[in-house]
Enzyme design. Structure first.
Site, PDB file in Angstrom:
ATOM      1  CE  LYS A 174      48.704  28.558  33.266  1.00  0.00           C
ATOM      2  NZ  LYS A 174      49.127  29.601  32.512  1.00  0.00           N
ATOM      3  N   GLY A 226      44.205  34.675  40.419  1.00  0.00           N
ATOM      4  CA  GLY A 226      43.669  35.026  39.114  1.00  0.00           C
ATOM      5  C   GLY A 226      42.187  35.720  39.444  1.00  0.00           C
ATOM      6  CB  SER A 227      39.321  36.253  36.965  1.00  0.00           C
ATOM      7  OG  SER A 227      39.135  35.001  36.544  1.00  0.00           O
ATOM      8  N   GLY A 231      38.867  31.173  39.581  1.00  0.00           N
ATOM      9  CA  GLY A 231      39.004  30.380  40.716  1.00  0.00           C
ATOM     10  C   GLY A 231      37.811  29.826  41.155  1.00  0.00           C
ATOM     11  CD  GLU A 248      45.288  35.314  48.112  1.00  0.00           C
ATOM     12  OE1 GLU A 248      44.538  36.466  48.171  1.00  0.00           O
ATOM     13  OE2 GLU A 248      45.397  35.036  49.289  1.00  0.00           O
ATOM     14  CB  CYS A 282      44.247  41.392  43.145  1.00  0.00           C
ATOM     15  SG  CYS A 282      45.661  40.880  44.008  1.00  0.00           S
ATOM     16  CD  GLU A 383      39.753  42.292  40.062  1.00  0.00           C
ATOM     17  OE1 GLU A 383      39.416  41.164  39.521  1.00  0.00           O
ATOM     18  OE2 GLU A 383      40.568  42.481  40.741  1.00  0.00           O
TER      19      GLU A 383
HETATM   20  C1  UN1 Z   1      48.559  41.643  43.630  1.00  0.00           C
HETATM   21  O1  UN1 Z   1      47.801  42.723  43.350  1.00  0.00           O
HETATM   22  O2  UN1 Z   1      48.159  40.607  42.859  1.00  0.00           O
HETATM   23  O3  UN1 Z   1      50.295  44.908  48.086  1.00  0.00           O
HETATM   24  C2  UN1 Z   1      49.615  41.548  44.770  1.00  0.00           C
HETATM   25  C3  UN1 Z   1      50.695  44.963  46.635  1.00  0.00           C
HETATM   26  C4  UN1 Z   1      51.497  44.078  46.281  1.00  0.00           C
HETATM   27  C5  UN1 Z   1      51.154  42.815  45.933  1.00  0.00           C
HETATM   28  C6  UN1 Z   1      49.812  42.809  45.061  1.00  0.00           C
HETATM   29  N1  UN1 Z   1      53.034  44.105  47.269  1.00  0.00           N
HETATM   30  O4  UN1 Z   1      50.225  45.538  46.062  1.00  0.00           O
END
Ligand code: UN1
Length: 493
Positions: A174, A226-227, A231, A248, A282, A383
């Site tokens: 998804k 996601g958030s 999560g 993550e 993230c 965040e």
């Molecule tokens: C993300 O921000 O969800 O190191 C992943 C990085 C990228 C991956 C980020 N290669 O910022």
């Protein structure tokens, strides 16, 4: 306008509800990329039934042959990189150099996965007993439900999907509801590369579709990016249902610049870390920790350069920063600017929607810098997922490390220094999954483990070898060829 479909049961099909949603270009909301299925539990049910058939076939396909499919996917992505970069920027906004980098991460992941099909190592070890063989090996698990966000429309799905497939699982995918087109093209590439159709199911939609996947008893494996809030809910369900889960989630990453740092280098790092992808990573730098000796000078340099960043359509040459993903993101960033101001931080730059000319049609926000931020303020702790940077002044490296660690998240961190002792202390002391020395908080490579500690994750990693352990189960085989009953721990000692 094109109406796109789900891919379920080996066919492109309309959603059971008959409902669709618009995929909108965030740089120009008058531009609709297409209409995509709004899926629900009925679509997920059909996807699971088909994926179980796909799994039965795929788990018996030799792993090197599974890897060959991924190699062909990598080749297709190489050939379609420009086209993909363009369509990804159209649907999510970051400049084409970044979306093409995103595709490149997918290509790297494909070629890594292809070769992993020839390894998937287990161990052969000596037995305690004579004439007995002992070994461990890896088995696929079943149907993997993969739920991904908008900010890396290609890389993140491939981090999950390619290892899942090489390990022999079937996949229900998804994609983020803001990037359904990129998800569709990825599935097309897999089918073109020869993946048996029922091994992959594409289910478009919002949180309702994601929830139906997580709730389904025949999906034993879930990977979610996601958030942290979502999560946690996914984690509760998976805990109750004994599912294997990789999370993550959020970050509040800091770049530290110490008095002895190369300031020009640190400046390039923070500009890219804080404002690249409009701060919607993230791994984005959302805190800048400056040692007192360089604080004023560096802040000045930063303010001047950040003010020259060019906002605009990521498909136009010369654009540095694209739009935010949608109106709610703009509202969230505006809320945090208000919070920061109320908390007593000093707004040095930006703080408003960027408007004028073409910008009026998109979700643009000015690069924003707060100085005078104190550890513990909400803009320092939470965040934001936008182009907002909070600057904190500290007296030394020890205080910088305390501030770095004083948040609930733990994804990445960065320290600029020329002192090798301090650099190694940072690697040891910072509570993050990734620490960069003299490089920004973003820039993870596909063949190393990616993930964070504390509220960022749940102990798993993507990328590198470790992700293959997540997508497969260890099984142990003992073969006793002695012809006699040998009792371990009894006959031998
Ligand atoms: C993300 O921000 O969800 O190191 C992943 C990085 C990228 C991956 C980020 N290669 O910022």
């Amino acid at each position: 306008m094109t109406t796109f479909k789900n891919f379920i049961g080996g066919q492109w099909v309309a959603p059971a509800s008959g409902e669709h949603f618009d995929d909108i270009n965030p740089a120009d909301t008058r531009d609709i990329v297409g209409r995509f299925p709004k899926s629900g539990a009925a679509d997920v049910q059909a996807a699971v039934e088909s994926a179980k058939r796909g799994f039965d076939l795929w788990r018996r396909t030799p792993a090197p042959a599974r890897g060959d499919v991924l190699r062909r996917v990598g080749e297709i992505l190489v050939a379609r990189k420009d086209e993909l970069g363009d369509l990804m920027t159209r649907e999510m906004g970051k400049p084409v150099a970044e979306t093409k980098g995103d595709v490149q991460e997918g290509i790297d992941t494909a070629f890594y996965a292809a070769t992993e099909g020839r390894r998937l190592f287990g161990h052969t070890v000596p037995s305690e007993l004579r004439n007995k063989w002992a070994m461990s090996f890896r088995r696929p698990i079943g149907v993997a439900g993969l739920i991904t966000p908008f900010n890396f429309p290609l890389a993140i799905p491939t981090w999950k999907m390619f290892p899942a497939l090489v390990c022999g699982n079937a996949v229900i995918f998804k994609p983020g509801e803001d990037v359904p087109h990129a998800g569709t093209v990825l599935v097309e590439a897999l089918l073109e590369a020869g993946l048996p159709p029922e091994v992959i199911q594409l289910v478009h939609g919002d949180g309702a579709a994601g929830k139906a996947i997580v709730d389904h008893p025949d999906v034993p494996l879930i990977s979610f990016t996601g958030s942290t809030e979502t999560g946690s809910k996914v984690g509760e369900t998976c805990g109750r249902m004994h599912k294997r889960l990789s999370l993550e989630m959020g970050g509040k990453n800091a770049q530290t610049v110490l008095d002895d740092a190369d300031l020009d280098l640190a400046l390039e790092g923070v500009l890219w870390g804080a404002f690249g992808t409009t701060g919607q990573r993230c791994t984005a730098t959302s805190r800048l920790i400056l040692q007192a000796g360089i604080h004023d000078e560096f802040l000045d340099m930063l303010e001047k350069r950040a003010a020259t960043l060019v906002l605009g359509d990521g498909r136009k040459k010369g654009t540095d920063v694209g739009p935010l993903i949608h109106a709610e993101s703009v509202a969230k960033v505006e809320r945090y600017v208000e919070i920061g101001t109320k908390e007593g931080a000093t707004l040095r730059l930006g703080g408003k929607r960027a408007t004028g000319g073409a910008l009026d049609h998109g979700f643009f926000f000015q690069p924003t810098i707060f100085s005078g931020v104190k550890a513990g303020m909400r803009i320092e702790q939470e965040e934001i997922f936008g182009p907002v940077l909070s600057v904190i002044k500290v007296k030394d490296a020890a205080e910088a490390f305390r501030v770095n660690n004083g948040v609930k998240y733990g994804l990445s961190s960065s320290v600029y220094t020329r002192n090798v002792n301090v650099a190694f202390q940072a690697l040891q002391e910072l509570d993050n999954g990734i620490t960069y020395i003299n490089a920004p908080t973003i820039g993870a490579e596909a063949h190393l483990p990616f993930g964070g500690v504390k509220a960022t994750g749940n102990g798993h990693r993507e990328g590198g070898w470790e992700v293959y352990e997540f997508y497969s189960e260890t099984k142990v085989g003992y073969v006793d060829y002695s012809g006699a009953l040998q009792r371990a721990q009894i006959d031998n000692y």
